[in-house]
Write a protein that holds these residues in place. Sequence first.
Motif, PDB file in Angstrom:
ATOM      1  N   ALA A  26       0.809  -1.220   0.000  1.00 36.18           N
ATOM      2  CA  ALA A  26       0.000   0.000   0.000  1.00 36.18           C
ATOM      3  C   ALA A  26       0.843   1.272   0.000  1.00 36.18           C
ATOM      4  O   ALA A  26       0.418   2.308  -0.532  1.00 36.18           O
ATOM      5  CB  ALA A  26      -0.934   0.003   1.206  1.00 36.18           C
ATOM      6  N   GLU A  27       2.050   1.201   0.575  1.00 38.05           N
ATOM      7  CA  GLU A  27       2.890   2.394   0.658  1.00 38.05           C
ATOM      8  C   GLU A  27       4.205   2.276  -0.098  1.00 38.05           C
ATOM      9  O   GLU A  27       5.058   3.154   0.011  1.00 38.05           O
ATOM     10  CB  GLU A  27       3.159   2.746   2.126  1.00 38.05           C
ATOM     11  CG  GLU A  27       1.918   3.192   2.878  1.00 38.05           C
ATOM     12  CD  GLU A  27       2.241   3.859   4.198  1.00 38.05           C
ATOM     13  OE1 GLU A  27       3.340   3.606   4.735  1.00 38.05           O
ATOM     14  OE2 GLU A  27       1.409   4.644   4.682  1.00 38.05           O
ATOM     15  N   THR A  28       4.376   1.213  -0.871  1.00 33.23           N
ATOM     16  CA  THR A  28       5.603   1.037  -1.659  1.00 33.23           C
ATOM     17  C   THR A  28       5.236   0.805  -3.115  1.00 33.23           C
ATOM     18  O   THR A  28       4.465  -0.099  -3.434  1.00 33.23           O
ATOM     19  CB  THR A  28       6.437  -0.150  -1.150  1.00 33.23           C
ATOM     20  OG1 THR A  28       6.668  -0.019   0.252  1.00 33.23           O
ATOM     21  CG2 THR A  28       7.776  -0.208  -1.875  1.00 33.23           C
ATOM     22  N   VAL A  29       5.797   1.610  -3.987  1.00 33.06           N
ATOM     23  CA  VAL A  29       5.553   1.473  -5.419  1.00 33.06           C
ATOM     24  C   VAL A  29       6.893   1.502  -6.136  1.00 33.06           C
ATOM     25  O   VAL A  29       7.754   2.329  -5.838  1.00 33.06           O
ATOM     26  CB  VAL A  29       4.609   2.580  -5.950  1.00 33.06           C
ATOM     27  CG1 VAL A  29       5.172   3.970  -5.709  1.00 33.06           C
ATOM     28  CG2 VAL A  29       4.307   2.367  -7.430  1.00 33.06           C
ATOM     29  N   PHE A  30       7.074   0.560  -7.046  1.00 34.10           N
ATOM     30  CA  PHE A  30       8.284   0.516  -7.862  1.00 34.10           C
ATOM     31  C   PHE A  30       8.024   1.344  -9.107  1.00 34.10           C
ATOM     32  O   PHE A  30       7.075   1.087  -9.856  1.00 34.10           O
ATOM     33  CB  PHE A  30       8.629  -0.920  -8.229  1.00 34.10           C
ATOM     34  CG  PHE A  30       9.915  -1.067  -8.984  1.00 34.10           C
ATOM     35  CD1 PHE A  30      11.135  -0.913  -8.342  1.00 34.10           C
ATOM     36  CD2 PHE A  30       9.915  -1.347 -10.348  1.00 34.10           C
ATOM     37  CE1 PHE A  30      12.329  -1.048  -9.037  1.00 34.10           C
ATOM     38  CE2 PHE A  30      11.100  -1.489 -11.050  1.00 34.10           C
ATOM     39  CZ  PHE A  30      12.315  -1.335 -10.391  1.00 34.10           C
TER      40      PHE A  30
END
Length: 385
Positions: A196-200
């Motif tokens: 939910a709080e990590t995007v590559f």
Amino acid sequence: MPAANSDSCDIAIVGGGLAGGLAALALAAKRPALDVRLIEPGAIGGNHIWSFFDSDIAKRDRWLVAPLVQYHWDSYDVAFPERERRVSMGYKSITGEALADAVTAALPPGRIIADRAKHVAADHVLLARGGRLSAKQVIDARGIGKTALRDCGWQKFVGQALRVEGGHGIERPVVMDATVEQLDGYRFVYLLPLDAETVFVEDTYYSDAPDLDVAAVRGRIATYAARRQWNVTAVTREETGVLPVVVAEDFGRLWPAIDRTARIGVRAGAFHALTGYSLPDAVRTAAALPALVDRGDIGARLRERAAASWRRQRFYRMLGAMLFRAADPGERYRIFQRFYGLAPGLIARFYAGRSNAADKLRILSGRPPVSVSRAISALSKLDWK
């Protein structure tokens, strides 16, 4: 079975990237009696995230890659200046860390050699720190290198995993966001929501040159994050890559017939000529490797497989010629924008490298998004080997 610390083995795999790691896993699972050594000076798998569509991997081969999958979505999005679309197609990702853990668990102690190969031959490897490892079969799984191909474009990228306070709001992968400013050829941003709080976030370019200004691209990623109003608190990982997009090349130059050392992965030219991606080929080759080992002379057999795959890639090399020779750099996005208006099945077969005759006709039919005269000129100059 020879001792793990001896100077001879059954199979020596040089390179612990995707192809080498998968080959080691397949042999450990299907031929556990063999003494297999994996030579890799750095971390197995490196600092990479590899993604693939469900349709890229045949059902009979999924046993090999399924335990490595860390993320899975049932659809993905694309966005272009004149088209947005959600494609209902399974999409999965694995990490270098997952591959490293699996290989370390599969190979007995002492079988992973943390050293660099300074010389590779069909029956031995000379190590940088001294010593010679003899093998009944050596398999070269190192990278292709920028100088191995002469006639190609490049897909290059910088990817960062961003921690976003309060969440990023991305629910599924965005395989191509081409609404960004078009720079250095065809540019798009690729998004993978890892939690939910990590995007590559990967900023990617189909460029005429392999040079990659990492600092500049980092700045563009930061600008992209600000445009989405993300409050980025940390960058938890970063990877870079420069992949060849083959336009015209002689397979015999890439892998000369006199070279009897077995090769797999991009070293063997086993990658999609237009996308540069190698995971589907790496899985197919690794899954077939145990049976090939039983038949002997795997160097000749792997070269036959690679040459046949290279011939099947002619259509994608043709598309690469149209992309790099017939389209102005700032207009290249129109080719992909049009492509993503086609049927999902066609798109799936394209990425898997299995486009049929009807697919090829459909891709080429209609009003082309490039100059017709320039396309004809580009195709007339192709070497179809």
